[in-house]
Design a protein around this motif. Structure first.
Motif, PDB file in Angstrom:
ATOM      1  N   UNK A   1      -7.708   1.984 -15.362  1.00 47.95           N
ATOM      2  CA  UNK A   1      -8.921   1.794 -14.821  1.00 47.95           C
ATOM      3  C   UNK A   1      -8.579   1.258 -13.365  1.00 47.95           C
ATOM      4  N   UNK A   2      -9.212   2.153 -12.340  1.00 49.35           N
ATOM      5  CA  UNK A   2      -8.841   1.606 -10.971  1.00 49.35           C
ATOM      6  C   UNK A   2     -10.040   1.084 -10.159  1.00 49.35           C
ATOM      7  N   UNK A   3      -9.649   0.126  -9.339  1.00 49.58           N
ATOM      8  CA  UNK A   3     -10.870  -0.496  -8.568  1.00 49.58           C
ATOM      9  C   UNK A   3     -11.351   0.354  -7.382  1.00 49.58           C
ATOM     10  N   UNK A   4     -10.230   1.037  -6.824  1.00 52.21           N
ATOM     11  CA  UNK A   4     -10.415   1.879  -5.675  1.00 52.21           C
ATOM     12  C   UNK A   4      -9.372   2.802  -5.236  1.00 52.21           C
TER      13      UNK A   4
ATOM     14  N   UNK B   1      -0.434  -9.875  -5.858  1.00 53.36           N
ATOM     15  CA  UNK B   1      -0.108 -10.794  -6.912  1.00 53.36           C
ATOM     16  C   UNK B   1       0.607 -10.228  -8.048  1.00 53.36           C
ATOM     17  N   UNK B   2       0.669  -8.908  -8.253  1.00 51.26           N
ATOM     18  CA  UNK B   2       1.713  -8.462  -9.401  1.00 51.26           C
ATOM     19  C   UNK B   2       3.389  -8.718  -8.912  1.00 51.26           C
TER      20      UNK B   2
ATOM     21  N   UNK C   1      -1.408  -0.818  -4.684  1.00 45.24           N
ATOM     22  CA  UNK C   1      -0.336  -0.387  -5.596  1.00 45.24           C
ATOM     23  C   UNK C   1      -0.195   1.206  -5.374  1.00 45.24           C
ATOM     24  N   UNK C   2       1.101   1.515  -5.531  1.00 45.23           N
ATOM     25  CA  UNK C   2       1.467   3.000  -5.404  1.00 45.23           C
ATOM     26  C   UNK C   2       2.504   3.302  -6.065  1.00 45.23           C
TER      27      UNK C   2
ATOM     28  N   UNK D   1      -6.988  -2.571 -10.281  1.00 44.42           N
ATOM     29  CA  UNK D   1      -6.384  -2.671  -8.749  1.00 44.42           C
ATOM     30  C   UNK D   1      -6.761  -1.697  -7.781  1.00 44.42           C
ATOM     31  N   UNK D   2      -6.758  -2.011  -6.574  1.00 41.88           N
ATOM     32  CA  UNK D   2      -6.621  -0.584  -5.433  1.00 41.88           C
ATOM     33  C   UNK D   2      -5.255   0.264  -5.529  1.00 41.88           C
TER      34      UNK D   2
END
Length: 296
Positions: free
Chosen positions: A214-217, A174-175, A238-239, A189-190
């Motif tokens: 904040x991270x989702x996972x 999405x981003x 993302x990375x 986001x993951x």
């Protein structure tokens, strides 16, 4: 060994003046006289005819002059050959490299080393930053190239290259469809990252923590290739990856770069070695080649 005496004798035969010979050789005039006296004693002959106004070489001196020049030339060549042999780059060089450097940066330098030093055996061990630092500390390798940091005070660490990391995702993320994003868009986001001990992982976690993201996972994968495969297959995450790692994927369009407003992620690649290993000729050569190629 009469090297200094023969060198003095040849210089005096050429210059024909004791004072000027002493100045030329940067020694005292008595030292010049002593060298000549020692040679005359050694060969039991007079080498020069001295007078207040002139200095003339004797027939015996003429014989010694030619032979002395030959002996000095042979000595100098022998010394050069021995030094060349001692400084010849051959044998084995054990290089440790973290994954990003070992797989995507180091190969171009290895090509140069192979061409310049054909008798040098190269062995490369690839691991994460912590593993490479440990191998350097235990003297299992001659030198390590790392993308992270080390607190080991017994090792010498020097940066050699600046590396840019890019925020990437699958083109379907999405981003990836937004023209411009801010830090706030990165919440919930993951995230994909490398394994414990990886310099890239430590850098990513620092970015997340320092920006309060904040991270989702969090998904951990133990290789750059694995990370890229997950991303190119369309995983929703993302990375941060080195620009060196994703060059081909960006050209093919299988990964998308997400540009943050007014934000660039950079770090330094460093070489690390023990002072003991740093004195080895192959290691010092490698450090010189690194700095010639990349020094920041």
């Amino acid at each position: 060994m009469y090297y200094d005496a023969l060198k003095t004798f040849v210089a005096l035969a050429d210059i024909k003046n004791f004072t000027k010979t002493a100045e030329y050789l940067h020694i005292s005039q008595p030292s010049v006289s002593l060298h000549i006296k020692n040679l005359e004693t050694e060969f039991n002959t007079q080498l020069f005819l001295r007078s207040p106004k002139s200095l003339k070489i004797t027939p015996s001196g003429e014989i010694l002059y030619d032979r002395a020049k030959q002996m000095l030339a042979i000595y100098d060549q022998t010394k050069y050959d021995i030094l060349t042999l001692q400084n010849e780059i051959k044998g084995k060089l054990l290089i440790g490299a973290s994954f990003t450097i070992g797989e995507y940066v180091l190969p171009s330098l290895l090509v140069t080393l192979q061409q310049k030093y054909p008798e040098l055996d190269l062995e490369v061990i690839i691991g994460n930053t912590d593993e490479i630092v440990e191998a350097v500390h235990l003297l299992k390798i001659d030198i390590g190239l790392i993308e992270g940091q080390t607190t080991n005070k017994e090792l010498i660490v020097e940066p050699f290259m600046e590396d840019e990391l890019l925020l990437v995702a699958s083109p379907s993320h999405v981003l990836a469809k937004k023209e411009s994003i801010t830090i706030q868009d990165l919440h919930n986001h993951t995230w994909l990252t490398r394994e414990e001990g990886s310099g890239t992982r430590n850098y990513l976690l620092h970015v997340l923590e320092s920006n309060g993201i904040n991270i989702k996972s969090l998904i951990s994968i133990s290789s750059n290739q694995g990370l890229k495969e997950f991303m190119t297959q369309g995983i929703d995450g993302l990375t941060l990856l080195s620009k060196n790692v994703i060059e081909h994927e960006l050209k093919r369009g299988t990964l998308a770069v997400i540009r943050l407003e007014d934000r660039v992620f950079k770090r330094s690649f460093s070489y690390v070695y023990s002072p003991i290993m740093g004195s080895k000729k192959n290691t010092s050569m490698f450090i010189k080649e690194i700095n010639n190629k990349w020094h920041i």
